[in-house]
Each structure stands twice: as C-alpha cells, then as structure tokens.
Scaffold this active site. Structure first.
Site, short mmCIF file in Angstrom:
data_model
loop_
_atom_site.label_atom_id
_atom_site.label_comp_id
_atom_site.label_asym_id
_atom_site.label_seq_id
_atom_site.Cartn_x
_atom_site.Cartn_y
_atom_site.Cartn_z
N GLN A 180 0.79 -1.22 0.00
CA GLN A 180 0.00 0.00 0.00
C GLN A 180 0.83 1.28 0.00
O GLN A 180 0.31 2.35 -0.35
CB GLN A 180 -0.95 0.00 1.20
CG GLN A 180 -2.00 -1.10 1.12
CD GLN A 180 -2.92 -1.12 2.31
OE1 GLN A 180 -2.67 -1.80 3.29
NE2 GLN A 180 -3.99 -0.34 2.26
N ARG B 39 3.96 -0.35 12.96
CA ARG B 39 3.64 -1.64 12.35
C ARG B 39 3.68 -1.50 10.83
O ARG B 39 2.97 -0.67 10.26
CB ARG B 39 2.26 -2.12 12.79
CG ARG B 39 1.92 -3.47 12.18
CD ARG B 39 0.50 -3.93 12.45
NE ARG B 39 0.25 -5.12 11.64
CZ ARG B 39 -0.85 -5.35 10.95
NH1 ARG B 39 -1.85 -4.48 10.98
NH2 ARG B 39 -0.98 -6.44 10.24
N HIS C 171 1.17 -9.52 4.36
CA HIS C 171 -0.01 -8.65 4.35
C HIS C 171 -0.62 -8.69 2.94
O HIS C 171 -0.60 -7.68 2.22
CB HIS C 171 0.36 -7.23 4.76
CG HIS C 171 -0.80 -6.38 5.15
ND1 HIS C 171 -0.87 -5.69 6.35
CD2 HIS C 171 -1.95 -6.08 4.51
CE1 HIS C 171 -2.00 -5.01 6.42
NE2 HIS C 171 -2.67 -5.23 5.29
N ASN D 75 -1.47 -11.07 8.27
CA ASN D 75 -2.48 -10.05 8.50
C ASN D 75 -3.81 -10.52 7.93
O ASN D 75 -3.92 -10.82 6.73
CB ASN D 75 -2.10 -8.74 7.83
CG ASN D 75 -3.17 -7.67 8.03
OD1 ASN D 75 -3.27 -7.08 9.10
ND2 ASN D 75 -3.99 -7.42 7.01
N GLU D 76 -4.81 -10.63 8.78
CA GLU D 76 -6.19 -10.88 8.38
C GLU D 76 -6.36 -12.06 7.41
O GLU D 76 -6.79 -11.88 6.26
CB GLU D 76 -6.79 -9.61 7.77
CG GLU D 76 -6.79 -8.43 8.71
CD GLU D 76 -7.43 -7.19 8.13
OE1 GLU D 76 -7.76 -6.27 8.92
OE2 GLU D 76 -7.65 -7.12 6.91
N ASN E 200 -7.33 -6.52 14.60
CA ASN E 200 -7.79 -5.43 13.74
C ASN E 200 -9.29 -5.30 13.91
O ASN E 200 -10.04 -6.25 13.61
CB ASN E 200 -7.47 -5.72 12.27
CG ASN E 200 -5.99 -5.66 11.97
OD1 ASN E 200 -5.17 -5.33 12.83
ND2 ASN E 200 -5.62 -5.99 10.74
N TYR F 35 -12.73 -2.58 13.43
CA TYR F 35 -13.26 -1.34 12.88
C TYR F 35 -14.74 -1.12 13.19
O TYR F 35 -15.17 0.01 13.36
CB TYR F 35 -13.07 -1.31 11.36
CG TYR F 35 -11.63 -1.20 10.91
CD1 TYR F 35 -11.04 0.04 10.72
CD2 TYR F 35 -10.87 -2.34 10.67
CE1 TYR F 35 -9.72 0.15 10.30
CE2 TYR F 35 -9.54 -2.23 10.25
CZ TYR F 35 -8.97 -0.99 10.07
OH TYR F 35 -7.66 -0.89 9.67
N GLU G 16 -4.79 -2.59 14.21
CA GLU G 16 -5.41 -1.65 13.27
C GLU G 16 -6.72 -1.15 13.84
O GLU G 16 -7.52 -1.92 14.37
CB GLU G 16 -5.71 -2.31 11.90
CG GLU G 16 -4.52 -2.55 11.01
CD GLU G 16 -4.93 -3.11 9.66
OE1 GLU G 16 -6.08 -2.84 9.22
OE2 GLU G 16 -4.11 -3.80 9.03
N TRP H 95 -4.70 2.77 12.06
CA TRP H 95 -4.55 2.62 10.61
C TRP H 95 -5.10 3.90 9.98
O TRP H 95 -6.29 4.17 10.12
CB TRP H 95 -5.32 1.40 10.10
CG TRP H 95 -5.09 1.22 8.62
CD1 TRP H 95 -5.77 1.82 7.60
CD2 TRP H 95 -4.05 0.47 8.01
NE1 TRP H 95 -5.24 1.48 6.40
CE2 TRP H 95 -4.18 0.64 6.61
CE3 TRP H 95 -3.02 -0.35 8.48
CZ2 TRP H 95 -3.33 0.03 5.70
CZ3 TRP H 95 -2.20 -0.96 7.57
CH2 TRP H 95 -2.35 -0.77 6.20
N GLU I 133 -5.65 2.08 -1.03
CA GLU I 133 -6.60 1.34 -0.21
C GLU I 133 -7.24 0.22 -1.03
O GLU I 133 -8.44 0.21 -1.30
CB GLU I 133 -7.65 2.30 0.38
CG GLU I 133 -8.62 1.67 1.37
CD GLU I 133 -7.93 0.88 2.47
OE1 GLU I 133 -8.49 -0.16 2.85
OE2 GLU I 133 -6.84 1.27 2.93
N TRP I 134 -6.38 -0.73 -1.48
CA TRP I 134 -6.82 -1.95 -2.16
C TRP I 134 -7.75 -1.64 -3.34
O TRP I 134 -7.42 -0.83 -4.17
CB TRP I 134 -7.39 -2.93 -1.14
CG TRP I 134 -6.44 -3.18 -0.01
CD1 TRP I 134 -6.59 -2.80 1.28
CD2 TRP I 134 -5.16 -3.83 -0.08
NE1 TRP I 134 -5.48 -3.16 2.04
CE2 TRP I 134 -4.59 -3.80 1.23
CE3 TRP I 134 -4.42 -4.44 -1.10
CZ2 TRP I 134 -3.34 -4.35 1.52
CZ3 TRP I 134 -3.17 -4.98 -0.81
CH2 TRP I 134 -2.65 -4.93 0.48
#
Length: 517
Positions: free
Chosen positions: A52, A109, A154, A198-199, A340, A342, A411, A454, A461-462
C-alpha cells in the site's frame, strides 16, 4: 493553563457526541466518556502495509505479486489506479521516519514484501537489495526509539506461488517457513514484535471466496476453508521456528493479526439472537483463533454447521480436519493477540430469504443474518460504521474466550474521500474507540497492551485505490514528491500518545507540566 483551556474546548466541541460522566466514581459510569491513563508498558503506534505504501513494484529485483497483477489487469481497482508508485516509501522511507518521530509513536507496524525479499520462493534465493531496504528502515526506527512491529505477510503473495497452486499446494508451507527464516535471521536482532499473517479471513474469503480482492477467484464453498487450513499450518511453522531457533537469541514475540467485527445480538433478550452472535464470532475470529489460542482445532459449532451444510452422503465436511499431531503443533502458537477492529454487526438467525441471498459456502454455512443499525453513522467504506462500544465488546470477547491473552490492537481507523486536513470526524472516531479500549482495560481488566491507528498516511486502499483515505497524514498523489502533511487527527493523536491516554483535566498527573504548549 493553556493546555487545560484546550482540553476544555475540545470537550465542548465533542460534548454532543461524548457526554462526560456526571458521577463521583467514573468507574461506575460506563456509558459516557471515561478519563484514564494507560499502564506504563502500554504501547501506542501507527500501521501500514508494504504493497500500500512502497511503490517501486518492479525495482531492485522485486518480483510481481498477486496485487500487482490484479491491479494491472484493469477493472478491479477504482479508476483503474495502481500502487506502482503509491506513497513511494521505498525511496522516501526517511520521510516516513520523520513523521513517525513527529507523532511520538512507540511502535510502527509495517509489513515486508515477500516478493522483494525472496522474489522466487520456488528457488528460495534471497534478494539482498530487498533485505537492505528493510534493514535500513528497521535500524533507523530503532535509532529513533521506535519499536518495529513487523508483519511477514499482508496479502501480497508472490505471483509465482499463485501460479504454482497457491495455498492449495502444500509446498507453500515450507516456502513460507523459509521466507520467515530469512526475515528472522536478518532482522530478528532489532525486532521485538512479529506478526505472521495479517487478516487471513480477508485473504481467504475476499480473495478466493467472493473474489473481490486479489487474485479474484470465486469458489466460496471450498477454497476459503482449504486455504485457511494451509495458512494456519504456515503460521504454526513460523512460530515454532522462532520459538526454537530465534527466541533464545532475540527474545521477541510472535503472533498473528486477526480482523473481526464485534458481533452483537440484534435483540439481546432473544436467546436465538444471542446464540447467532456467538456463532458468527466463532465463524469469524474463532475460525483462526480457536486452533491457535484454544485447542489446535476449529470451534465445534463451526465444524457442526459446515458439516450439516455440506450435504454429503458419507458425513464428510468441506471444512478440512487437522490430525492429532497437527493440533498439538498448532495449539499455543502465540505470544500475544493481534486484533484489527473497525466496526460491529448485529446478528439473528438467518431466514430463508437471507440464506438465498448469500453465496453458497462460508456465509451460508454459519446461518446468521448480519445487519447494521440504520442509526449508526457511516464512513466512506461500506463495511465501516461508527460503533465505538464494539471495541469494548470484542476485547471482552477475547478476554473470556482466549484466557485474557495480551492484546495489541494492530489496526483501527476510519475513512474519508477527500483527505481533508480538518478531519474532526476522524478524531471523533478514534477518540471514542480508544476510550472504549480504555474502559475495557481499566474497568473490565482486559489485558490490552497496545493500540495502533490505521494508518500513518493516506495510501493505496486496495480495490478503492486512492478514493478512500485512512491517514493521519495527507499525501498528494498528484505530486511526484508525495509530500506528507499532518492532518488535525495527527496533531490530536500526538497529544494522546504524550498523555498516555485521557488524564482527567480537573486532576492532571503530577508531571503534567511536560506539555504546556
């Protein structure tokens, strides 16, 4: 005095959103704002990911990743944008160190690019230019007094491995172990915190289930379960490698970062909604956490529901099984819990119409209808609603389900679309979520040892490209120099870090004179 005036002004600005507790004992007032300072060893940070921010997608020996291929194909990313340059952190990493020092963070991170360090994992040859890049970054962080928190993977799988069978080819387990070995051996002296993945929920479901993310494969009934199975084995291999070979030398900590909503019953007075919320949590965070943090195997409710939805004549399941030796090898492969978080989802048993609307496989297997309260404030991201109390809820879920393992929130943040420097909504979001974390730690005795925003700066952003922005710093992606400019949220977060939380403005700590301007 100036600082006290500023705190009072901020309280006035946000009082409509965060009413302060009118109570002599703030510990008994859990609905309003809670003043509290975190323990001395609590660590504050910010986060990014290699794909990213780095750019330099094909420089100095780096090979193509699945996200390079996915973005270059066209049609997958907003406005057909790519991360070929992004924040240009491969060349401007010193600028990143500068803004990290400005914030005063205790940890940073970031992730390593597998494609940059071991461009062809089938041969295992190490790319020294990639190693040198991360050595420069890591040693500069240590010189600045900032702990590197390093994520090995990631999402940016080398395209060579995807072409070689991806996570379905179990040779990837030893290839990942080799990559981890390279990272531990080259960087382990300086790195205290490691994260293996990650995730993995996003990797498996979004990448191979619904195909919204790279590599864009849609096989929701089988591949998410099969590939998650392999990823868990990879994680265990890396943890044991560190534990036996590198822990005696470097004494660091290795874990995995899992993403999850907090899953709340839509109606807490209905037992079926309470049960649905628990089932959703076990299918989400429990999918990966239960094998690692509990007993080496998947949650029983997950095994039961996947099997009954497999519709096999021989009683087999689409959810793979670990052998007894694998369970023993996987169980306990953690030193802390990377989280993480949100947003929050409301849960109730799925009705026939809802079941028919979701892809056959993972979402249908759990038999839970997930919704949002229409009163919740939305962000620019479809999955991200402003529900601060979910932070306290998920931390308590971890406390009760995983033996109060130490948690670092790796995150947490919120998006906008215009990158405004006056991002008071971001202050509102992060302030409220940190405050719920504070309640979880200081009232509920959740073992929370760190928090990470984050992200440090706007980045790729993907699939949203540069149309959604998470940063505490604004980046002008039309400017070849990619300048980083502090937003109001960055200035505010700097103060939280310096204060180590939210000291009561009426009763400041004795050393409060350290911040008078």
């Amino acid at each position: 005095m100036l600082r006290l005036k500023m705190l009072i002004l901020l309280s006035i600005v946000v009082s409509s959103v965060f009413p302060c507790a009118a109570s002599d004992d703030k510990r008994n007032f859990t609905e309003g704002f809670y003043f509290g300072v975190m323990p001395e060893n609590f660590t504050w940070g910010v986060s990014t990911a290699a794909f990213q921010i780095e750019g330099a997608w094909n420089e100095d020996g780096k090979s193509e990743s699945i996200w390079d291929r996915f973005s270059h194909e066209g049609g997958h990313i907003a406005l057909n944008q790519t991360a070929d340059v992004s924040c240009d952190s491969y060349h401007k990493w010193r600028d990143d160190i500068t803004i990290l020092k400005e914030l005063g963070v205790k940890h940073y991170r970031f992730s390593l690019s597998w494609s940059r360090i071991v461009p062809d994992p089938t041969t295992g040859e190490v790319n020294q230019a990639g190693v040198n890049f991360y050595l420069n970054l890591i040693t500069a962080l240590k010189e600045a007094g900032i702990e590197p928190m390093v994520t090995l993977f990631h999402w940016d799988l080398p395209q060579i491995l995807e072409d070689n069978g991806s996570w379905g080819n179990e040779t990837i387990i030893q290839q990942y172990k080799h990559y981890a070995d390279v990272a531990f051996s080259h960087f382990g002296y300086w790195v205290k915190y490691w994260l293996t993945f990650n995730e993995p929920w996003v990797v498996t479901w979004s990448g191979y289930g619904i195909g919204e993310y790279a590599p864009g494969i849609k096989q929701p009934a089988t591949l998410p379960y099969l590939y998650a199975h392999t990823i868990i084995k990879c994680h265990a291999q890396a943890w044991h490698l560190y534990d036996t070979t590198y822990r005696p030398r470097f004494n660091g900590m290795v874990s995995i970062t899992l993403n999850t909503d907090f899953f709340a019953p839509k109606n807490s007075s209905k037992p079926e909604d309470v049960e649905a919320a628990e089932r959703a949590a076990q299918f989400s965070v429990g999918w990966f956490a239960h094998p690692i943090y509990v007993d080496g195997d998947y949650p029983q409710v997950m095994k039961d529901y996947v099997q009954r939805n497999t519709n096999s004549t021989d009683g087999s399941s689409r959810l793979p099984k670990f052998t007894d030796s694998e369970k023993l090898f996987i169980k306990g492969t953690f030193d802390y819990f990377g989280l993480n978080h949100y947003s929050t989802s409301l849960c109730e048993p799925a009705d026939a119409a809802y079941q028919a609307s979701v892809p056959k496989g993972y979402l249908g297997d759990m038999e839970v209808k997930l919704t949002r309260d229409p009163k919740w404030q939305k962000s620019s991201s479809s999955y991200l609603y402003y529900v601060p109390w979910g932070m306290r809820g998920i931390l308590n879920f971890i406390r009760t389900n995983y033996n109060n393992t130490p948690v670092i929130v790796t995150e947490n943040g919120v998006t906008d679309r215009n990158g405004t420097l006056l991002d008071f909504f971001r202050i509102q979001y992060i302030r409220a979520y940190i405050n719920e974390l504070t309640k979880a730690a200081l009232i509920d005795n959740c073992n929370v040892i760190g928090y990470t925003v984050w992200s440090i700066m706007d980045n790729f952003e993907w699939t949203s490209g540069y149309t959604q922005k998470f940063g505490l710093y604004y980046v002008d992606f039309d400017n070849p120099q990619r300048p980083r400019v502090a937003k109001q949220s960055g200035t505010w977060y700097k103060g939280v870090i310096a204060d180590h939380g939210f000291p009561d403005p009426m009763f400041p700590p004795k050393d409060d004179l350290r911040r008078t301007t």
